[in-house]
Design a protein around this motif. Structure first.
Motif, PDB file in Angstrom:
ATOM      1  N   UNK A 224      48.003  55.637  29.570  1.00 31.01           N
ATOM      2  CA  UNK A 224      48.483  55.261  30.903  1.00 31.01           C
ATOM      3  C   UNK A 224      47.442  54.319  31.513  1.00 31.01           C
ATOM      4  N   UNK A 225      47.681  53.040  31.384  1.00 33.21           N
ATOM      5  CA  UNK A 225      46.713  52.038  31.844  1.00 33.21           C
ATOM      6  C   UNK A 225      47.323  51.238  32.980  1.00 33.21           C
ATOM      7  N   UNK A 226      46.624  51.204  34.115  1.00 30.62           N
ATOM      8  CA  UNK A 226      47.060  50.423  35.272  1.00 30.62           C
ATOM      9  C   UNK A 226      46.253  49.138  35.323  1.00 30.62           C
ATOM     10  N   UNK A 227      46.940  48.019  35.372  1.00 37.38           N
ATOM     11  CA  UNK A 227      46.256  46.719  35.460  1.00 37.38           C
ATOM     12  C   UNK A 227      46.118  46.340  36.927  1.00 37.38           C
ATOM     13  N   UNK A 228      44.874  46.273  37.375  1.00 33.77           N
ATOM     14  CA  UNK A 228      44.561  45.947  38.773  1.00 33.77           C
ATOM     15  C   UNK A 228      43.895  44.580  38.833  1.00 33.77           C
ATOM     16  N   UNK A 229      44.052  43.925  39.943  1.00 34.14           N
ATOM     17  CA  UNK A 229      43.426  42.627  40.151  1.00 34.14           C
ATOM     18  C   UNK A 229      42.559  42.701  41.413  1.00 34.14           C
ATOM     19  N   UNK A 230      41.281  42.438  41.214  1.00 39.89           N
ATOM     20  CA  UNK A 230      40.318  42.473  42.320  1.00 39.89           C
ATOM     21  C   UNK A 230      40.013  41.029  42.709  1.00 39.89           C
ATOM     22  N   UNK A 231      40.162  40.745  43.996  1.00 37.33           N
ATOM     23  CA  UNK A 231      39.998  39.387  44.503  1.00 37.33           C
ATOM     24  C   UNK A 231      38.684  39.288  45.275  1.00 37.33           C
ATOM     25  N   UNK A 232      37.920  38.274  44.968  1.00 40.89           N
ATOM     26  CA  UNK A 232      36.650  38.000  45.638  1.00 40.89           C
ATOM     27  C   UNK A 232      36.767  36.632  46.298  1.00 40.89           C
ATOM     28  N   UNK A 233      36.737  36.621  47.617  1.00 40.88           N
ATOM     29  CA  UNK A 233      36.876  35.372  48.347  1.00 40.88           C
ATOM     30  C   UNK A 233      35.491  34.758  48.644  1.00 40.88           C
ATOM     31  N   UNK A 234      35.543  33.530  49.057  1.00 42.05           N
ATOM     32  CA  UNK A 234      34.335  32.792  49.498  1.00 42.05           C
ATOM     33  C   UNK A 234      33.265  32.728  48.415  1.00 42.05           C
ATOM     34  N   UNK A 235      33.433  32.030  47.293  1.00 45.39           N
ATOM     35  CA  UNK A 235      34.639  31.340  46.863  1.00 45.39           C
ATOM     36  C   UNK A 235      35.617  32.298  46.180  1.00 45.39           C
ATOM     37  N   UNK A 236      36.800  31.800  45.928  1.00 42.85           N
ATOM     38  CA  UNK A 236      37.864  32.619  45.361  1.00 42.85           C
ATOM     39  C   UNK A 236      37.617  32.850  43.879  1.00 42.85           C
ATOM     40  N   UNK A 237      37.575  34.124  43.532  1.00 46.81           N
ATOM     41  CA  UNK A 237      37.478  34.518  42.127  1.00 46.81           C
ATOM     42  C   UNK A 237      38.314  35.765  41.923  1.00 46.81           C
ATOM     43  N   UNK A 238      38.841  35.913  40.756  1.00 47.22           N
ATOM     44  CA  UNK A 238      39.680  37.061  40.444  1.00 47.22           C
ATOM     45  C   UNK A 238      39.095  37.781  39.233  1.00 47.22           C
ATOM     46  N   UNK A 239      39.100  39.088  39.344  1.00 43.60           N
ATOM     47  CA  UNK A 239      38.640  39.935  38.245  1.00 43.60           C
ATOM     48  C   UNK A 239      39.754  40.919  37.909  1.00 43.60           C
ATOM     49  N   UNK A 240      39.867  41.198  36.640  1.00 42.14           N
ATOM     50  CA  UNK A 240      40.914  42.106  36.174  1.00 42.14           C
ATOM     51  C   UNK A 240      40.289  43.451  35.793  1.00 42.14           C
ATOM     52  N   UNK A 241      40.814  44.480  36.381  1.00 44.71           N
ATOM     53  CA  UNK A 241      40.307  45.844  36.169  1.00 44.71           C
ATOM     54  C   UNK A 241      41.423  46.660  35.521  1.00 44.71           C
ATOM     55  N   UNK A 242      41.100  47.288  34.415  1.00 42.50           N
ATOM     56  CA  UNK A 242      42.059  48.163  33.751  1.00 42.50           C
ATOM     57  C   UNK A 242      41.640  49.611  34.005  1.00 42.50           C
ATOM     58  N   UNK A 243      42.518  50.364  34.670  1.00 43.99           N
ATOM     59  CA  UNK A 243      42.247  51.759  35.034  1.00 43.99           C
ATOM     60  C   UNK A 243      43.131  52.659  34.181  1.00 43.99           C
ATOM     61  N   UNK A 244      42.482  53.433  33.339  1.00 43.71           N
ATOM     62  CA  UNK A 244      43.226  54.374  32.494  1.00 43.71           C
ATOM     63  C   UNK A 244      43.227  55.759  33.153  1.00 43.71           C
ATOM     64  N   UNK A 245      44.419  56.268  33.376  1.00 42.97           N
ATOM     65  CA  UNK A 245      44.589  57.600  33.954  1.00 42.97           C
ATOM     66  C   UNK A 245      44.785  58.570  32.788  1.00 42.97           C
TER      67      UNK A 245
END
Length: 787
Positions: free
Chosen positions: A116-137
């Motif tokens: 059971x893996x949830x794909x999350x997206x973490x956003x970092x502004x100033x400047x804009x960057x995106x990180x992908x976090x996989x959370x396994x329950x």
């Protein structure tokens, strides 16, 4: 697996080979560390949390794992991008930690899917960057087995024969894995026992077995307790009471020829489609053999709404709209009942597997849009985040996405179903102030279906004074053996001023060179080992293009770090700089090289090389598994490119007398050797690496089969020159003539060696006892006498 194989090989090769294995293992660990660092740089973070974790539980330190300083997460607005499915987690703005915000129920989130893996997206502004976090329950044993009813009534005729089987409905467990592995127990009974066939899948069958004949007059009703236990720790249980009424009858129940029928049907099939025709046999006569077919009392409401059964013909037909995305399989319990008094029944189960068709178009959704885009935005800037999914499965659910028109934007896949709209060309607001683009998606079905979403991307103007690069650190990958003058990267700095104040020139500052393991990343400005960075790369003053001055060799240089400075022509001039980390990517440009072969023990024969051919000796009668030789090779590359495997190319098949260890290179007998196998065996062994494409080297091994004493003599001599040509792989006869010639040459060799030994002893004694001449003598040539 590779490291373990190398260590096992090292234990049998002596201290030198073991030391070389340790060095290879150390290099592998460093490659794994570099890959882990790269995975973090690209924004891939994985966490695990058990279900039912309390609200406020810290899952992971996202800000810390992403390399942010204290307080930087709140200042740069680190947040979690909302997705289509409730994640039950949130990012704390103050601490930058990923915490549980609400109840996590793995069964509610993923059902029976594992993991059971949830794909999350973490956003970092100033400047804009995106990180992908996989959370396994992860699953915990929080669901006990549940039966459909707390009591089940069964009617069994007292004429039923011992060994008769009566199907029971098993329990269900919402957990997965070991927590859902169910076992069943039945309260003690001298008449009944439990039969559980198959695994916990659709075809599993649970039944009650009659062990002893029933007597209604003695005991008309049997009450048994059926207990289901799961495999969790501690184990949870569920119970159901079986009320068995003994019927006074003397006939035979209808019997199906199978207990489970499996059929397949396409989703969207027309109403009335025939699924299967069932047939049961009843050996009785008259009305007792007349059979009617009907759904069992355990049938679900979904099955009743979707299927019908003809009571007389046993035909099961489709009566509802079947959809793979709603349910991919159905279990239909069917009962065949005769018209006797009382009626008896036979049971079976029909498992209907629904096959997917391409009836769902891809869906495209914009999850984040960062507009307007500055006209000096660097290449690779993320403009928008999109999610694309298709409810179909297989090739029908594989989606291909692109941007139309192409323009300055391109789509880059980050994770499965997640895309970034990335800037691939420099923007000029004075030329184009806004872009109208479409993100289109198309699945792989036949015919294919498509979806699209439109985006408007305005371009904003900026006004800086000093030249500035789009990013402070550039990470550049360059494959080794690149062409001299090849473009490695394109650096760009913008100055909004006019005339000479806006003309920017680029120059290269010396940096650090990483050559050996562990040396990269430790250098500062200057040079390492007397080699300057300008010896390898140059920057074009006008364009900022980073080019290679000479081909790069990964075995010589792994990391090159330097600075690029941008200076305008103003008075006084202003400048900006950027650090470039150039990583040389290893290619499989070195083929395996064969080392001087090492022989086995005295029983294994010996190995020597002559004119590209390796020689080994083995004695007749050697048992299966006897090591006769060892092929050794090395590869100058690293990682998978240097991981070698050994294959026996000729001869092949079951008739081969020898086999080669896949990773050890040891040549051993496949069975006991016999004289009928001939005097010599020629083996062609191919040594391959794991590169793409793989490189190889070929070794030819000639194994001479001799008597045990001859093999020992050959092992002691250590060279094929000490054996006759018939033993060294030359031309020889076959049968008794060849054996006789071999014995004659062996006797001649032994006599010759003995004669040389006696002659050496006599000469040595004569030189010791002869009178010495009274002359002066000086240093002379040294003579080596060998017996």
């Amino acid at each position: 697996m590779w490291g373990a194989a190398e260590r096992r090989a090292g234990r049998g090769r002596g201290p030198e080979a073991a030391a070389m294995g340790d060095r290879v293992w150390g290099a592998v660990l460093r490659v794994v560390a570099v890959q882990a660092a790269w995975a973090l740089c690209w924004g891939q973070v994985r966490y695990s949390v058990p279900e039912e974790a309390k609200a406020g539980t810290v899952v992971g330190r996202v800000a810390q794992d992403l390399g942010l300083e204290a307080g930087e997460a709140e200042a740069r607005r680190l947040r979690l991008v909302p997705g289509g499915r409730r994640a039950s987690v949130e990012v704390s703005g103050a601490s930058g930690a990923l915490v549980v915000s609400s109840r996590l129920d793995r069964e509610e989130l993923c059902g029976k899917s594992a993991p059971c893996a949830l794909r999350l997206e973490v956003l970092l502004e100033r400047p804009l960057r995106v990180f992908h976090v996989e959370l396994e329950v992860t699953d915990i044993n929080d669901n006990a087995p549940i039966f459909r009813a707390i009591e089940e009534a069964l009617n069994i005729a007292e004429s039923s024969l011992p060994g008769s089987r009566f199907p029971l409905e098993g329990a269900s467990d919402a957990d997965i894995g070991a927590n859902a592995q169910l076992s069943y127990t039945l309260s003690p009974s001298e008449h009944f026992s439990l039969d559980h066939q198959g695994d916990n899948d659709q075809s599993a069958s649970l039944g009650l077995i009659l062990r002893k004949s029933l007597d209604r007059e003695t005991m008309p009703v049997h009450r048994l307790l059926l207990t289901a236990s799961d495999g969790g720790r501690p184990s949870l249980t569920g119970t159901m009471e079986l009320v068995i009424s003994v019927l006074d009858a003397n006939d035979n129940a209808p019997q199906f020829n199978q207990s489970v029928y499996k059929v397949k049907i396409l989703e969207g099939s027309e109403l009335g489609t025939l699924i299967i025709t069932l047939s049961a046999m009843d050996p009785d006569e008259g009305s007792n053999s007349d059979i009617v077919y009907l759904f069992s009392r355990h049938v679900t409401t979904e099955v009743k709404e979707m299927f019908t059964i003809d009571e007389n013909k046993g035909e099961i037909r489709l009566q509802g709209k079947i959809d793979y995305e709603e349910m991919d399989s159905y279990e239909i319990p069917v009962e065949a009942r005769d018209k006797g008094s009382p009626p008896l029944s036979g049971h079976c189960k029909v498992v209907v597997e629904v096959l997917d068709v391409n009836d769902n178009a891809p869906e495209v959704r914009v999850t984040s849009l960062s507009v307007p885009v500055p006209e000096d935005a660097s290449l690779g800037t993320v403009v928008a985040l999109l999610s694309v999914w298709d409810r179909d499965s297989g090739s029908n659910g594989r989606v291909r996405c692109w941007v139309w028109p192409s323009g300055p934007f391109v789509l880059e896949a980050t994770l499965s179903g997640s895309y970034s709209l990335v800037l691939r060309e420099l923007l000029d607001r004075e030329r184009v102030s806004a872009y109208e683009v479409e993100v289109r998606a198309e699945d792989g079905g036949s015919p294919s279906l498509g979806g699209r979403v439109g985006l408007r991307v305005p371009v904003s103007d900026v006004n800086d004074n000093a030249p500035s690069f789009a990013q402070a650190v550039y990470t550049v990958l360059a494959r080794e053996n690149n062409l001299a003058g090849a473009e490695l990267a394109r650096l760009w700095a913008r100055d909004p001023d006019e005339a000479g104040n806006g003309r920017v020139s680029y120059s290269l500052w010396e940096g650090a060179l990483g050559g050996g393991p562990g040396s990269w990343g430790s250098g500062t400005s200057g040079s390492v080992g007397g080699v300057a960075a300008s010896s390898y790369v140059s920057v074009e003053a006008e364009s900022g293009v980073l080019r290679a001055l000479q081909p790069l060799d990964y075995e010589e240089v792994q990391v090159l770090q330097f600075e690029v400075r941008a200076v305008d022509a103003g008075e006084p001039s202003l400048c900006g700089n950027a650090t470039v980390q150039l990583f040389v990517v290893d290619e499989n440009d070195n083929a395996p090289a064969l080392l001087p072969s090492a022989g086995g023990g005295s029983e294994a024969g010996s190995v020597s090389g002559e004119a590209g051919t390796l020689w080994a000796w083995a004695s007749w009668g050697s048992p299966s598994g006897q090591v006769v030789a060892k092929i050794r090779a090395v590869d100058a590359d690293s990682g998978y490119n240097a991981w070698l495997r050994y294959e026996l190319w000729e001869p092949r098949g079951k008739s081969a007398l020898f086999r080669v260890g896949l990773y050890s290179g040891e040549v051993s007998t496949a069975r006991a050797l016999e004289e009928a196998d001939g005097p010599r065996q020629r083996l062609v062994i191919v040594v391959r690496d794991h590169g793409e494409p793989a490189r190889s080297a070929t070794a030819t091994l000639s194994v001479s089969l001799v008597e045990g004493g001859e093999a020992a003599l050959a092992a002691a001599a250590g060279s094929s020159s000490l054996l006759p040509r018939s033993l060294a792989g030359g031309e020889s006869g076959s049968g008794p003539a060849a054996a006789a010639a071999t014995n004659v040459w062996l006797v001649v060799a032994i006599c010759g060696v003995s004669s040389l030994f006696l002659l050496a002893v006599v000469l040595y004694g004569a030189s010791r006892w002869a009178p010495r001449a009274a002359v002066l003598s000086g240093p002379g040539p040294t003579t080596l006498v060998c017996a």
